[in-house]
Design an enzyme around this catalytic site. Structure first.
Site, mmCIF file in Angstrom:
data_model
loop_
_atom_site.group_PDB
_atom_site.id
_atom_site.type_symbol
_atom_site.label_atom_id
_atom_site.label_comp_id
_atom_site.label_asym_id
_atom_site.label_seq_id
_atom_site.Cartn_x
_atom_site.Cartn_y
_atom_site.Cartn_z
ATOM 1 C CB CYS A 64 -0.964 -0.033 1.189
ATOM 2 S SG CYS A 64 -2.291 1.184 1.082
ATOM 3 C CG HIS B 156 -4.424 -3.712 2.296
ATOM 4 N ND1 HIS B 156 -3.787 -3.284 3.440
ATOM 5 C CD2 HIS B 156 -4.733 -2.591 1.604
ATOM 6 C CE1 HIS B 156 -3.716 -1.964 3.441
ATOM 7 N NE2 HIS B 156 -4.287 -1.521 2.330
ATOM 8 C CD GLU C 234 -3.207 -6.394 5.036
ATOM 9 O OE1 GLU C 234 -3.874 -5.355 5.160
ATOM 10 O OE2 GLU C 234 -2.418 -6.588 4.089
#
Length: 377
Positions: free
Chosen positions: A266, A350, A352
């Site tokens: 990011c 992202h 995650e």
């Protein structure tokens, strides 16, 4: 009796609704997120600092809130906009209702407005400043004053506002049903992670893969990082405009000279790009959601990703040693690059998730592979 609330946008649009959170006022950039679930993770994502989040799914709050789904130490979103707050919440992990959670965290929120109309407006005109005010004395004029004082996200260095102030260690791994957060027995890799607004699930996914993490503040120098003798360096997500983060850009340039494996997500992706001479730009239509298709150009596979950014890297400004690895299938914006002469790569989305799919979790494995190769060299 319900408390009235008012939402006003910079373009003059006005929405009347009901307050469902802390009584007061707030301002920020109004964006929309298309995730159906994960409202607690969204609210506590530091990347939403100074942003008022509209959730497009109509019913928000069904599952309540709990301490385990926090992505940071507090709520960072400037405000919340939803269509409907259910009267009851139900989940075996729930410890608090969304209403009580918002009040406790002093988060201003509005419900009972036409979020379809609002989303269409933001989609057509782009993200813009806005303000939420609660109470009978809320006025459009006061909202307009707040919007004018907020200005724009362009030029705002928010990373150092949300970053930790002291270095700390992290070893806790991912959550497992019946076990909670599990710490691996062995963590052979030492990673220094820059906190530009890091989400805890990023740290957990690295820890679960054998990383012992030293998390450092955003303005930590490259010299101080290298003195910790890491096997690799991680650059986290974060809010705001990347260009004013000159302290981080300079640190990344020096870290790349060291030859250490580097992985950015990011804002970290944008900082790496700026460090190699590329340019970033403010997106008219920012990416916020858990259903964004991205193509991995190396494998040809399409992966569904979680996204949260309002700035993007201009692919036309990349230097010759930067190879594009991923692109968005929504708007063809740049999603990932890898340097051909250094063990450095980054991704705009992202991996995650939290909330969302983990289709690109393999990028964490790639980082581990780079560190393993560097240790053998």
């Amino acid at each position: 009796m319900s408390t009235p609330a008012l939402l006003v946008l910079a373009d003059g649009s006005v929405f009347h609704g009901t307050s469902i959170g802390y009584e007061g006022s707030t301002s920020g950039e109004v964006v929309f997120n298309t995730s159906m679930t994960g409202y607690q993770e969204i609210l506590t994502d530091p990347s939403y600092c100074k942003q008022i989040v509209t959730l497009t799914y109509p019913h928000i709050g069904n599952t309540g809130t709990n301490a385990e789904d926090e992505e940071s130490r507090s709520v960072y979103a400037a405000g919340l906009i939803i269509r409907d707050l259910p009267l009851l919440h139900s989940n075996f992990r729930a410890s608090e209702s969304l209403h009580d959670y918002l009040v406790r965290n002093k988060t201003v929120a509005i419900a009972d407005i036409d979020t379809r109309r609002l989303t269409t407006l933001l989609r057509e005109k782009g993200a813009q400043g806005g303000a939420i005010l609660t109470g009978a004395d809320a006025t459009i004029e006061k909202a307009q004053e707040l919007i004018a004082a907020f200005g724009s996200m362009v030029g705002k260095d928010l990373a150092k506002e949300v970053s930790c102030t002291e270095t700390y260690e992290w070893t806790e791994g991912e959550w497992a049903l019946g076990k909670g957060f599990v710490t691996p027995d062995e963590q052979p890799y030492h990673v220094v992670a820059y906190d530009f607004g890091v989400k805890t699930n990023i740290l957990r996914m690295l820890a679960s893969r054998g990383c012992r993490l030293t998390v450092v503040p955003a303005q930590t120098s490259a010299q101080d990082v290298l003195a910790l003798n890491p096997d690799g360096v991680f650059l986290s997500n974060g809010p705001g405009d990347p260009e004013p983060c000159t302290y981080a850009i300079e640190a990344v340039q020096k870290l790349m000279e060291s030859g250490k494996p580097i992985f950015g997500i990011c804002l970290g992706h944008q900082l790496i790009s700026l460090a190699i001479g590329a340019k970033t730009l403010k997106m008219r239509f920012s990416h916020h959601g858990a259903n964004h298709p991205v193509q991995d150009l190396d494998s040809g596979k399409v992966v569904i990703t979680s996204q949260n950014h309002g700035f993007a890297v201009d692919a036309d400004t990349l230097p010759a040693n930067a190879r594009i690895t991923h692109k968005s299938l929504f708007d063809n914006t740049l999603q990932g690059i890898e340097l051909t002469d250094k063990p450095v790569f980054c991704f705009q989305g992202h991996p995650e998730a939290s909330p969302g799919p983990q289709d690109v979790g393999y990028l964490f494995d790639k980082f581990i592979g780079n560190m393993k190769a560097a240790k053998r060299a």
